[in-house]
Design a protein around this motif. Structure first.
Motif, short mmCIF file in Angstrom:
data_model
loop_
_atom_site.label_atom_id
_atom_site.label_comp_id
_atom_site.label_asym_id
_atom_site.label_seq_id
_atom_site.Cartn_x
_atom_site.Cartn_y
_atom_site.Cartn_z
N LEU A 128 46.59 -53.94 85.15
CA LEU A 128 47.95 -53.02 85.16
C LEU A 128 49.26 -54.24 84.61
O LEU A 128 50.36 -54.41 84.65
N GLN A 129 49.11 -56.16 85.09
CA GLN A 129 49.91 -57.04 85.16
C GLN A 129 49.77 -58.05 83.96
O GLN A 129 49.15 -57.31 82.58
N GLY A 130 51.29 -57.73 83.73
CA GLY A 130 51.69 -58.42 82.47
C GLY A 130 52.19 -57.42 81.31
O GLY A 130 52.33 -56.42 82.01
N SER A 131 52.24 -57.64 79.90
CA SER A 131 53.31 -57.47 78.97
C SER A 131 52.13 -56.84 77.90
O SER A 131 51.25 -57.70 77.59
N ILE A 132 52.62 -56.23 77.25
CA ILE A 132 51.54 -55.45 75.88
C ILE A 132 52.85 -55.55 74.60
O ILE A 132 53.80 -54.55 75.03
N VAL A 133 51.66 -55.86 73.83
CA VAL A 133 52.70 -55.73 72.01
C VAL A 133 52.61 -54.92 71.62
O VAL A 133 51.27 -53.84 71.22
N LEU A 134 53.61 -53.28 71.29
CA LEU A 134 53.56 -52.74 71.07
C LEU A 134 54.18 -52.55 69.47
O LEU A 134 52.81 -51.96 68.92
N PHE A 135 55.01 -53.58 69.56
CA PHE A 135 54.37 -54.23 67.68
C PHE A 135 55.10 -55.25 68.00
O PHE A 135 55.56 -56.29 69.13
N GLU A 136 55.24 -56.20 66.70
CA GLU A 136 55.34 -57.37 66.34
C GLU A 136 56.16 -58.55 66.83
O GLU A 136 57.82 -57.76 66.95
N GLY A 137 57.00 -58.32 68.29
CA GLY A 137 58.61 -59.25 68.63
C GLY A 137 58.55 -58.06 69.99
O GLY A 137 59.69 -58.25 70.53
N PHE A 138 57.54 -57.01 69.96
CA PHE A 138 58.11 -56.47 71.07
C PHE A 138 57.35 -55.91 72.28
O PHE A 138 56.03 -55.34 71.87
N PHE A 139 57.49 -56.62 73.23
CA PHE A 139 56.41 -56.60 74.56
C PHE A 139 56.96 -55.63 75.67
O PHE A 139 58.19 -55.41 75.23
N TYR A 140 56.19 -54.96 76.26
CA TYR A 140 56.67 -54.04 77.44
C TYR A 140 55.34 -54.06 78.52
O TYR A 140 54.06 -54.37 77.55
N PRO A 141 56.65 -54.23 79.68
CA PRO A 141 54.77 -54.06 80.72
C PRO A 141 54.46 -53.20 81.28
O PRO A 141 54.87 -52.10 80.96
N VAL A 142 52.79 -53.55 80.94
CA VAL A 142 52.01 -52.41 81.16
C VAL A 142 52.07 -51.96 82.19
O VAL A 142 52.11 -50.55 81.79
N TYR A 143 52.94 -51.68 83.58
CA TYR A 143 52.22 -51.34 84.63
C TYR A 143 53.41 -50.22 84.09
O TYR A 143 53.43 -48.29 84.73
N ARG A 144 55.04 -50.57 83.95
CA ARG A 144 55.37 -49.01 83.67
C ARG A 144 54.81 -48.17 82.29
O ARG A 144 55.97 -46.70 82.70
N LEU A 145 54.70 -48.41 81.53
CA LEU A 145 53.53 -47.58 80.29
C LEU A 145 53.27 -46.79 81.09
O LEU A 145 52.17 -45.68 80.53
N ALA A 146 52.26 -46.66 82.78
CA ALA A 146 51.57 -46.07 82.84
C ALA A 146 51.56 -45.24 84.10
O ALA A 146 51.15 -44.24 83.73
N ILE A 147 53.40 -45.82 84.44
CA ILE A 147 53.58 -45.06 85.01
C ILE A 147 54.33 -43.59 84.09
O ILE A 147 54.03 -42.30 84.47
N ILE A 148 54.68 -43.99 83.22
CA ILE A 148 54.72 -42.71 82.04
C ILE A 148 53.78 -42.11 81.82
O ILE A 148 54.41 -40.68 81.59
N ALA A 149 52.40 -42.59 81.20
CA ALA A 149 51.74 -41.81 81.05
C ALA A 149 50.74 -41.17 82.25
O ALA A 149 50.68 -39.95 81.68
N ALA A 150 51.45 -41.48 83.46
CA ALA A 150 50.96 -41.07 85.01
C ALA A 150 51.57 -39.57 85.08
O ALA A 150 51.05 -38.27 85.16
N GLY A 151 52.76 -39.86 84.53
CA GLY A 151 54.13 -38.67 84.93
C GLY A 151 53.51 -38.04 83.58
O GLY A 151 53.67 -35.97 83.79
N LEU A 152 53.14 -38.24 82.64
CA LEU A 152 52.77 -36.56 81.64
C LEU A 152 51.63 -36.27 81.86
O LEU A 152 51.30 -34.83 81.89
N GLY A 153 51.09 -36.68 82.99
CA GLY A 153 49.45 -36.28 82.95
C GLY A 153 49.57 -34.81 83.72
O GLY A 153 49.09 -33.60 83.69
N VAL A 154 50.28 -35.32 84.70
CA VAL A 154 50.72 -34.58 86.11
C VAL A 154 51.30 -33.51 85.11
O VAL A 154 51.53 -32.26 85.93
N ALA A 155 52.87 -34.31 84.23
CA ALA A 155 53.65 -32.75 83.36
C ALA A 155 52.75 -31.79 83.41
O ALA A 155 52.72 -30.66 82.99
N ALA A 156 51.58 -32.46 82.78
CA ALA A 156 50.47 -31.23 81.64
C ALA A 156 49.03 -30.43 82.94
O ALA A 156 49.37 -29.81 82.59
#
Length: 306
Positions: A128-156
């Motif tokens: 989960l290192q590094g960043s991912i391109v969500l769209f052109e010119g917009f990068f976001y850390p993969v690990y922070r997205l993983a936290i969001i996904a994990a939290g949504l999974g726990v909520a469900a």
């Protein structure tokens, strides 16, 4: 550039809100079901982060550290419940507050004895290192997205557990009328113990997830505990749905407010004054929001029916 900054801070706000939800979900269950004010809930978030550090260092793997930290946080929560908290259920709220505040002081000093007072760091897992391109010119850390996904999974998962399982039905019934549930043959003490341990594990999971992006240090859960109580007040005591939406709202308001309050005020004030006033009011925005919600809906956005 400004649009990118808004998107980044929005995702940061969502990630912060998810962490708040993981902490507040257990706290609102304990408070709503057991009518027990547990100021030490933030300490369990800290203990989860320390467990993740300890097990990740021991095994050399973040994933093994995370998997081992969850049952350890659960056992630690159950141990606290058996040794200290179950003796406080019949006490008034003032005694509960004083006793659990003592637990905060004791455990904050305890982790200093075991791990020292210096901040500790857990490396981000290689996957989960590094960043991912969500769209052109917009990068976001993969690990922070993983936290969001994990939290949504726990909520469900929590939504299904509370609304569609026998255990969830007993928890909801216990929150409504504990004496009646006990009279029907349900061991209400055991139910309380399970709820408490589950809440401690959720807080520990939040601590373990943030360990790679924040320093692990004594007292790291103290400030978040205040925000978790704000989440519960806004969402409604005992409401998982309310805690989820309130946590996301608070995460966004706090993060966007701290970043853009000064820019918004510049539309009406000189730049120097706007910057000063913006820094002053940004930390107060969530409390202003809480006051507004309590004015219009005193029981919170989604109060539990009793």
């Amino acid at each position: 550039m400004y649009t990118t900054l808004i998107l980044v801070q929005t995702l940061n706000g969502l990630q912060f809100g998810i962490i708040l939800f993981l902490i507040a979900a257990g706290l609102t269950l304990v408070f709503g079901v057991m009518d027990f004010i547990n100021l030490a809930h933030g300490v369990q978030y800290m203990i989860g982060a320390y467990f993740a550090f300890a097990f990740a260092s021991w095994t050399g793997s973040f994933w093994l550290g995370l998997v081992m930290a969850l049952p350890a946080a659960l056992v630690f929560g159950l141990l606290l419940e058996a040794v200290v908290f179950r003796h406080l259920y019949d006490k008034d709220h003032l005694e509960q507050v004083l006793a659990t505040f003592g637990i905060i002081l004791f455990l904050n000093q305890g982790v200093k004895v075991v791990w020292g007072s210096s901040p500790l760091f857990v490396p981000v897992p290689e996957l989960l290192q590094g960043s991912i391109v969500l769209f052109e010119g917009f990068f976001y850390p993969v690990y922070r997205l993983a936290i969001i996904a994990a939290g949504l999974g726990v909520a469900a998962l929590l939504y299904v557990l509370v609304n569609y399982t026998r255990a969830g039905m007993l928890v909801r019934a216990g929150a409504t009328n504990a004496k009646m549930v006990s009279a029907l043959g349900v061991d209400i003490r055991r139910l309380f113990m399970i709820v408490f341990g589950f809440g401690a594990m959720l807080a520990g999971f939040a601590g373990a997830m943030v360990a790679p992006i924040l320093s692990v240090e004594p007292g790291m859960g103290d400030n978040l505990l205040i925000l978790a109580f704000v989440v519960i007040v806004i969402g409604g005591i005992g409401s998982i749905r309310g805690a989820f939406l309130a946590a996301l709202i608070i995460g966004l308001v706090d993060t966007l407010g701290r970043t853009f309050a000064g820019d918004v005020l510049r539309l009406f004030m000189d730049p120097g004054g706007a910057s000063t006033v913006g820094r002053a009011i940004a930390p107060m925005l969530i409390y202003i929001l809480m006051a507004a919600v309590l004015f219009f809906r005193p029981a919170g956005l989604f109060p539990v029916k009793r």
